[in-house]
Design a protein around this motif. Sequence first.
Motif, PDB file in Angstrom:
ATOM      1  N   ALA A  69       1.236  -1.288   0.144  1.00 22.51           N
ATOM      2  CA  ALA A  69       0.081   0.015  -0.215  1.00 22.51           C
ATOM      3  C   ALA A  69       0.486   1.251  -0.042  1.00 22.51           C
ATOM      4  CB  ALA A  69      -1.092   0.269   1.129  1.00 22.51           C
ATOM      5  N   VAL A  70       1.633   1.216   0.569  1.00 15.90           N
ATOM      6  CA  VAL A  70       2.739   2.201   1.029  1.00 15.90           C
ATOM      7  C   VAL A  70       3.260   2.429  -0.534  1.00 15.90           C
ATOM      8  CG1 VAL A  70       4.859   3.456   1.652  1.00 15.90           C
ATOM      9  CG2 VAL A  70       2.784   2.566   3.248  1.00 15.90           C
ATOM     10  N   LEU A  71       4.229   1.612  -1.072  1.00 15.75           N
ATOM     11  CA  LEU A  71       4.404   1.841  -2.039  1.00 15.75           C
ATOM     12  C   LEU A  71       3.776   1.967  -3.842  1.00 15.75           C
ATOM     13  CD1 LEU A  71       7.430  -1.130  -2.103  1.00 15.75           C
ATOM     14  CD2 LEU A  71       7.734   1.587  -2.158  1.00 15.75           C
ATOM     15  N   GLY A  72       2.624   1.232  -3.376  1.00 15.61           N
ATOM     16  CA  GLY A  72       1.203   1.962  -4.609  1.00 15.61           C
ATOM     17  C   GLY A  72       1.235   3.475  -4.787  1.00 15.61           C
ATOM     18  N   THR A  73       1.292   4.196  -3.754  1.00 20.81           N
ATOM     19  CA  THR A  73       1.548   5.654  -3.737  1.00 20.81           C
ATOM     20  C   THR A  73       2.223   6.274  -4.613  1.00 20.81           C
ATOM     21  OG1 THR A  73       2.691   6.256  -2.061  1.00 20.81           O
ATOM     22  CG2 THR A  73       0.192   5.658  -1.481  1.00 20.81           C
ATOM     23  N   MET A  74       3.743   5.408  -4.879  1.00 20.89           N
ATOM     24  CA  MET A  74       4.736   6.616  -5.325  1.00 20.89           C
ATOM     25  C   MET A  74       4.627   5.339  -7.471  1.00 20.89           C
ATOM     26  SD  MET A  74       7.950   5.692  -2.697  1.00 20.89           S
ATOM     27  CE  MET A  74       6.551   4.910  -1.308  1.00 20.89           C
TER      28      MET A  74
END
Length: 257
Positions: A155-160
């Motif tokens: 989820a964190v990396l999906g914002t980038m």
Amino acid sequence: MNATEEDRLRLDEADVRNAKTTLVQLLARAGVYSGDAEELIGLVEAGALALAQRELDALAAEAPGGEARYAEGWLDGARAAADGLGARAERTLREAVDRGAGAGEGDGGEDGAEPRPPVGRMELERAKVVVLPLYLSFTDVSDLDPEVSEQVLTAVLGTMTARQRAAYAGRLTRFAEEGRERVARMYAEYGPGSTIAIHGRYSLLHSPTSIAVLERLLTTPEELRVEWDAAELPPAWLDGLTRAWEAAAATAGSLPA
């Protein structure tokens, strides 16, 4: 050519290619997909070039004394070489990122925005490597870790974008350092070993991934919540992290940039 020059260690293209191929094959035996290995090697190469550029930039500012024209020539030459290294570093980084993102995913959408491709295995592994030591610099490992590291980090990396993921370790490290006092206070008051009774709302502070979530929560909150909901993670965890961060403000300074 004098003896010193003959004895100087140099690697030619064949030597470098041999080392890279050997590394890829050794990693393959350990179960690492060759594309992932090549992506990692590309990131290391790009980083080495970028560091070399910084060193050359420093040298450019140290022109030897003497005739002004000589000093100007020194500076011009050093700057040209540094610019060349920078361009090469950028190309190498782009190739590594495009390789990791997959063919056809480097083009922007209709609005020209850079896309956010699906999170890859190697991106997850790189994120795991950076979050644990950062977390341990603030608190201890908790037996109550909710053990959802991959879902949370996805989820964190999906914002980038893929390029942002490639540089995320540095960004996260800077975030932790810039907000160190307040982050430390947050974990002391709500993390492992704190006097706060264990509550579902604060469970995420018992996971090393919490430092990564906090950085995204303060940087791209809307995008994070979209990815969080898509992963079906507990919304209360974000609420608890937000409350803990706000509570830590009173005694640990201002919000980091």
